[in-house]
Enzyme design. Structure first.
Site, short mmCIF file in Angstrom:
data_model
loop_
_atom_site.label_atom_id
_atom_site.label_comp_id
_atom_site.label_asym_id
_atom_site.label_seq_id
_atom_site.Cartn_x
_atom_site.Cartn_y
_atom_site.Cartn_z
N ARG A 144 3.79 -1.08 4.10
CA ARG A 144 4.69 -2.22 4.01
C ARG A 144 4.89 -2.82 5.39
O ARG A 144 4.79 -2.12 6.41
CB ARG A 144 6.04 -1.79 3.41
CG ARG A 144 5.98 -1.43 1.94
CD ARG A 144 5.64 -2.66 1.07
NE ARG A 144 5.45 -2.34 -0.35
CZ ARG A 144 4.26 -2.22 -0.95
NH1 ARG A 144 3.15 -2.36 -0.24
NH2 ARG A 144 4.19 -1.96 -2.23
N HIS A 152 -2.53 -8.62 1.16
CA HIS A 152 -1.97 -7.67 0.18
C HIS A 152 -2.91 -7.39 -0.98
O HIS A 152 -2.52 -7.39 -2.16
CB HIS A 152 -0.62 -8.19 -0.34
CG HIS A 152 0.31 -7.07 -0.73
ND1 HIS A 152 1.66 -7.08 -0.47
CD2 HIS A 152 0.08 -5.89 -1.35
CE1 HIS A 152 2.22 -5.97 -0.93
NE2 HIS A 152 1.27 -5.23 -1.46
#
Lengths: 308, 308
Positions: free
Chosen positions: B223, B271
């Protein structure tokens, strides 16, 4: 003392590595090319070095009994007329680098790494993956078996092609060369790791490429003679092949003006797939020299007839 | 019948997958966004879907008892005030794709694949390799452990960093977060696979990056909060880091005009590292629903305090 000639453009590097470990019983001579070799060739019983240079030196080494190649590709020595000596090769040191090369390219292509490397905007399009894909490896020797085992670890199914269809660890199934179309049927990835012999000429031809799954990837990490380049280009042009990676070509280095450099979907990696690590080569040579002195069988002997 | 709301932009895909297997005892509703969800939210006991959408629906679901996230990243639900329900996550399906992502990038960078992909002349400069390198993985859960095991198969040494320094299969040694500088010392590759929690904020900072081996590679597949971006850019600019690959960022999607897109040595992968496979997610949900109906403990419960 046994007179040994080390003949290679890397002779100075080999000198350092050999002096590190010593070579008991040897009278060592080093030459970077044939010209440097000529004055010391007479009386040499052992040659160690690059196959093309060794081949050129053969006529000048009447006392030769054993030649240790420093490369995997030994075609110049196989093509030379002279066969009255023992020839040994190098094995077991190319499996890991070739595996990194093949997996690196497959993953990079599936993951769009060449495109994402210098991306300039958000692109969350879905990438591909290698797990669950079928890979076929032509050549099931130590290099191919190493690659196959790693592929299975990553969830691929593995097929092998070899001269007699014998089962090999790491391959779920192996086919004999004559059944190569059945071997290739539906493969997502085709990898050629074949030695240069008469039996491997043009094995990757139009008929074989037509058997692959649509959008397959082809990688040649073996020798250039295995590929029918025209058939490969046709398969790329039609989209039957998504991408091809050639480490080896019939002519090396490929000239800058060769049209192959500009073929879409074709990457050429300039014979870098499995570089020969000097230290490992010297270890093979010094161990073989010890065996030679002691009259034991040498490691990795080459059969001139088979070509490997 | 238990009233279930599936709330996701992929709700139609989930409908197909759920109908394939059936969901005994459920009254199912599907919504692509909050607006579609509002008319059916009242009386819903079970939510299944995207954490951001679920978080927005929480105030409208007074009867909620259990929420199943369809993503690994659950920050929106952790940040919501409401915690009077059971939250379950998804695990065990990201190890293989994340491993392909990390190994793909490491191999591609070592092998100069972005450069060789469209090479236009012979370049036999020696490529790098991953065997023998030291990789440090921040986060030793199921994803990190899967990656570590594969790295060991390819000859890397593996270090792990986790909250208590506990040993984990696949890692030769693990360090506790407080000892992260010792963990990082001399690493060739640093990979962050951390969840978004207060404890992981800025763990990859200047002090940590300075510990790495010269020319190290950094990959963030976890993250965005874990990375001090300024420190990362400084390490790239100085050459201390050879390359960085960021799959995640504090703000996603990163705007087209963001200067990060043009940083030399930085690749941004939008991502895509470990995409959520719909079928596997639905299997986790339907298995958990069966357990819910039968009063058994659910798989992959989230601890709101720990954040994972």
């Amino acid at each position: 003392m046994i007179k040994v000639l080390v003949l290679s453009q890397h002779a100075e590097r080999y000198r350092e590595l050999i002096e590190d470990v010593g070579l008991r019983g040897a009278e060592l001579h080093y030459a970077l090319d044939l010209e440097q070799a000529l004055p010391v060739a007479a009386g040499c019983e052992v040659l160690f070095g690059a196959p093309d240079l060794l081949a050129s030196a053969l006529p000048h080494c009447p006392d030769l009994k054993w030649a240790q190649s420093s490369w995997a590709g030994i075609t110049p020595l196989l093509e030379a007329e002279r066969r009255d000596y023992l020839l040994t090769g190098v094995k077991g040191i190319f499996g890991a680098p070739m595996t990194e090369y093949v997996l690196g390219w497959l993953l990079a292509l599936e993951r769009q790494i060449p495109q994402r490397f210098a991306a300039t905007s958000w692109d969350d399009s879905r990438d591909g993956h290698v797990a669950g894909k079928a890979i076929g490896i032509m050549g099931t020797g130590s290099i191919g078996a190493h690659l196959a085992q790693q592929c299975r670890q990553m969830g691929l199914s593995t097929r092998g092609l070899n001269s007699d269809g014998r089962p090999v660890d790491g391959f779920e199934q192996c086919w004999v060369t004559d059944q190569r179309l059945e071997f290739a049927n539906g493969l997502d990835y085709l990898v050629a790791l074949l030695p240069h012999t008469a039996d491997t000429d043009g094995l990757v031809d139009a008929a074989l490429l037509q058997q692959l799954a649509p959008g397959a990837i082809f990688i040649n990490g073996g020798r250039g003679n295995a590929v029918d380049v025209d058939a490969l280009l046709a398969a790329l042009a039609s989209g039957a092949l998504r991408h091809a990676v050639l480490d080896v070509l019939p002519e090396e280095p490929l000239p800058d003006n060769d049209p192959l450099w500009s073929v879409t979907g074709l990457s050429i990696t300039s014979h870098t797939a499995a570089p020969t690590p000097g230290r490992a080569i010297v270890e093979i040579f010094t161990e073989n020299f010890r065996r030679y002195v002691e009259g034991q069988p040498l490691n990795y002997p080459i059969d001139f007839e088979r070509g490997y």
